[in-house]
Design an enzyme around this catalytic site. Structure first.
Site, PDB file in Angstrom:
ATOM      1  N   GLY A  35       0.838  -1.194   0.000  1.00 23.16           N
ATOM      2  CA  GLY A  35       0.000   0.000   0.000  1.00 23.16           C
ATOM      3  C   GLY A  35       0.866   1.234   0.000  1.00 23.16           C
ATOM      4  O   GLY A  35       2.074   1.179  -0.261  1.00 23.16           O
ATOM      5  N   GLY A  36       0.235   2.383   0.332  1.00 28.56           N
ATOM      6  CA  GLY A  36       0.946   3.648   0.266  1.00 28.56           C
ATOM      7  C   GLY A  36       2.100   3.760   1.240  1.00 28.56           C
ATOM      8  O   GLY A  36       3.054   4.498   0.994  1.00 28.56           O
ATOM      9  N   MET A  37       2.017   3.052   2.360  1.00 20.45           N
ATOM     10  CA  MET A  37       3.057   3.176   3.382  1.00 20.45           C
ATOM     11  C   MET A  37       4.101   2.066   3.313  1.00 20.45           C
ATOM     12  O   MET A  37       5.079   2.097   4.046  1.00 20.45           O
ATOM     13  CB  MET A  37       2.418   3.172   4.773  1.00 20.45           C
ATOM     14  N   GLY A  38       3.924   1.070   2.466  1.00 20.52           N
ATOM     15  CA  GLY A  38       4.918   0.021   2.404  1.00 20.52           C
ATOM     16  C   GLY A  38       4.335  -1.320   2.020  1.00 20.52           C
ATOM     17  O   GLY A  38       3.315  -1.399   1.330  1.00 20.52           O
ATOM     18  N   VAL A  40       3.475  -5.633   3.114  1.00 20.29           N
ATOM     19  CA  VAL A  40       3.168  -6.600   4.171  1.00 20.29           C
ATOM     20  C   VAL A  40       3.702  -7.956   3.716  1.00 20.29           C
ATOM     21  O   VAL A  40       3.434  -8.393   2.589  1.00 20.29           O
ATOM     22  CB  VAL A  40       1.657  -6.700   4.445  1.00 20.29           C
ATOM     23  N   LYS A  55       4.886  -5.931   8.646  1.00 18.82           N
ATOM     24  CA  LYS A  55       4.583  -4.741   7.840  1.00 18.82           C
ATOM     25  C   LYS A  55       5.841  -3.897   7.746  1.00 18.82           C
ATOM     26  O   LYS A  55       6.408  -3.468   8.759  1.00 18.82           O
ATOM     27  CB  LYS A  55       3.440  -3.936   8.457  1.00 18.82           C
ATOM     28  N   ASP A 151      -7.274   5.573  10.930  1.00 15.69           N
ATOM     29  CA  ASP A 151      -7.374   5.022   9.574  1.00 15.69           C
ATOM     30  C   ASP A 151      -8.295   3.800   9.559  1.00 15.69           C
ATOM     31  O   ASP A 151      -7.944   2.751   9.009  1.00 15.69           O
ATOM     32  CB  ASP A 151      -5.992   4.661   9.036  1.00 15.69           C
TER      33      ASP A 151
END
Length: 513
Positions: A35-38, A40, A55, A151
């Protein structure tokens, strides 16, 4: 074509060969998603031999120093990791390795709610309610610990085949929500699930998580995002200025969703009341008033209509247009009263789903119309919303009794009106069957109770006040409108009255823009 057994063995073996090892302990076996942050990963804790989810978070370009970022992640996520609730994904460890931070979590083998809806479409009402109830439990545990998730969205909710739910990413959004990140162009959180106060630049609150839960439950029940538009800017504008309508959800679930989606945080339905609504909706064996058999006709969706009282709206389908917030009347002023858009179907089951079952401030409910407590009545209030005569059996309510609240002392103040049938001249509305006194009273008392306890009523004035509901008799319900262009008047009314006798001075309500 049959797969070569040797190839199958080699493939299986490769799946368990670590791609890399983090912090000398966590072997990364395969990528599960990104996703946008990294990313998994499926991983293995080589010290105790259990599979975990790992993550990998990477710092957005230009956000802040990597060391500061790692420290903040470590602090915030470990705070979230102390939460103890069955619906919270357990955090085992947070480590830094190279230029990335890794969060080691419980591995949950289940699809996300987003995947579930994409695959199955809108979920049954009772299933949505059960999912919501478990997520709410996780949020309550977090809020008690002073943690705001920031979130909440379908992609962060995992739903196992047995119905168990897990909410993940506690602390991550908190850790990355830093002005240095925001000003670099990164919008923390998912725009379609971001509460209005956060869109307006205010600090995230516990109530912000509840709004996001409401948007999530809308998505699960309707199969569509409540505020999604073609651009991020249009989505954020819709969140701030529009209220969606419901085509599939009904009864207490619909009441919960619309109450959670109130624009004003202080007017949003509290977690405890939301739990009561979701518990009621989660029972598949209990009759759920729904789109097929509403008391006022064949309408199936309830919308928050800010050009007038909450009404049953005609069936619109999953892609229904949202109702704009722009048109406002005194009795539905902004998001504060949107929280009490208690959907008609949710109350005609015979008991209120929102608010206390009984309320010490509630006076005896009265009826208006032929054969009722107030047989002679005029509800043409114009711009005046107070009455200079006591509301009691045997009294009349004439047009001359309606006065300006600020001009003279009065005996009661109208503070809410709710339509108990569609406001339309079509054949279905005209033929709407009178639902009976018991069901009307249940709806009216729940509606008045809920509105009385919002910031529609002035907090300082409320302790000295009581309230009562006024509902139509069958004769009033069936009374022909004044002209062929008008709709039948099938409203319940809520009045404030003095708690200890005497009269009222000035207005006890707040006009919230």
């Amino acid at each position: 074509m049959t797969e070569n057994p040797d190839q199958q063995t080699d493939s299986s073996t490769r799946a368990h060969v670590p791609l890399r090892t983090v912090a000398g302990r966590y072997a990364l076996l395969e990528e599960l998603g990104r996703g946008g942050m990294g990313l998994v990963w499926r991983g293995e804790d080589t010290v105790i031999g259990r599979h975990v989810a790992v993550k990998e978070l990477r710092l957005p370009d230009g956000a802040e120093d990597a060391g500061v970022f790692s420290e903040r992640i470590l602090r915030e996520v470990r705070t979230g990791g102390r939460l103890n609730d069955p619906a919270v994904v357990t955090v085992f460890d947070v480590v830094a390795d190279g230029d990335a931070t890794f969060i080691v979590m419980e591995l949950v083998e289940a699809p996300t709610l987003s995947d579930l809806v994409d695959r199955r479409g809108p979920l049954p009402v009772h299933e949505v309610a059960r999912i919501g109830d478990q997520v709410l439990s996780a949020l309550e545990a977090a809020h008690r610990a002073g943690i705001v998730h920031r979130d909440v969205k379908p992609g962060n909710i995992m739903v196992a085949p047995n119905g168990r739910v897990k909410l993940t990413d506690f602390g991550i959004a908190q850790a990355v929500d830093d002005p240095r990140i925001t000003t670099s162009g990164m919008l923390v959180g998912s725009p379609a699930f971001m509460a209005p106060e956060r869109v307006a630049g205010q600090e995230a609150l516990a109530a912000s998580d509840l709004w996001s839960l409401g948007a999530t439950l809308y998505f699960a029940a309707e199969g569509a995002l409540p505020f999604q538009r073609s651009t991020t800017a249009a989505t954020l504008h819709a969140i701030m200025h529009e209220m969606p309508s419901l085509a599939r959800a009904h009864g207490p679930l619909a009441s919960a969703i619309m109450g959670l989606l109130s624009a004003a945080p202080e007017a949003r339905v509290p977690a405890g009341q939301a739990r009561g609504l979701l518990t009621a909706a989660a029972q598949p064996g209990v009759a759920q008033p729904g789109p097929q058999t509403p008391p006022g006709g064949d309408a199936q969706a309830t919308a928050v209509h800010e050009g007038g009282p909450p009404t049953l709206a005609a069936a619109q389908g999953a892609g229904a247009r949202p109702v704009p917030r722009g048109r406002r009347r005194l009795l539905l002023a902004g998001g504060a009263v949107a929280a009490v858009a208690l959907l008609v179907g949710g109350f005609f089951a015979g008991k209120p789903f929102w608010g206390p079952a009984t309320d010490d401030a509630m006076a005896e409910t009265l009826t208006y119309g032929r054969g009722g407590d107030i047989e002679s009545y005029s509800l043409d209030t114009g711009s005046d919303y107070c009455v200079n005569t006591p509301l009691a059996a045997g009294r009349a309510l004439a047009s001359s009794n309606w006065v300006d609240c600020e001009d003279e002392a009065h005996d009661a103040q109208l503070f809410e009106v709710a339509a108990a049938a569609p406001e339309s001249r079509d054949s279905d509305a005209a033929a709407a069957t009178y639902p009976g006194q018991d069901r009307l009273r249940a709806f009216a008392e729940a509606k008045c109770t809920a509105t009385f306890h919002t910031n529609r009523v002035d907090d300082e004035a409320r302790p000295a006040l009581r309230f009562l509901a006024l509902v139509p008799t069958e004769a009033a319900w069936n009374r022909e409108p004044a002209d062929e262009y008008a709709s039948p008047v099938r409203n319940v009314l809520c009045f404030l009255i003095p708690g200890e006798g005497g009269r009222l001075e000035g207005s006890a309500t707040r006009n919230i823009s």
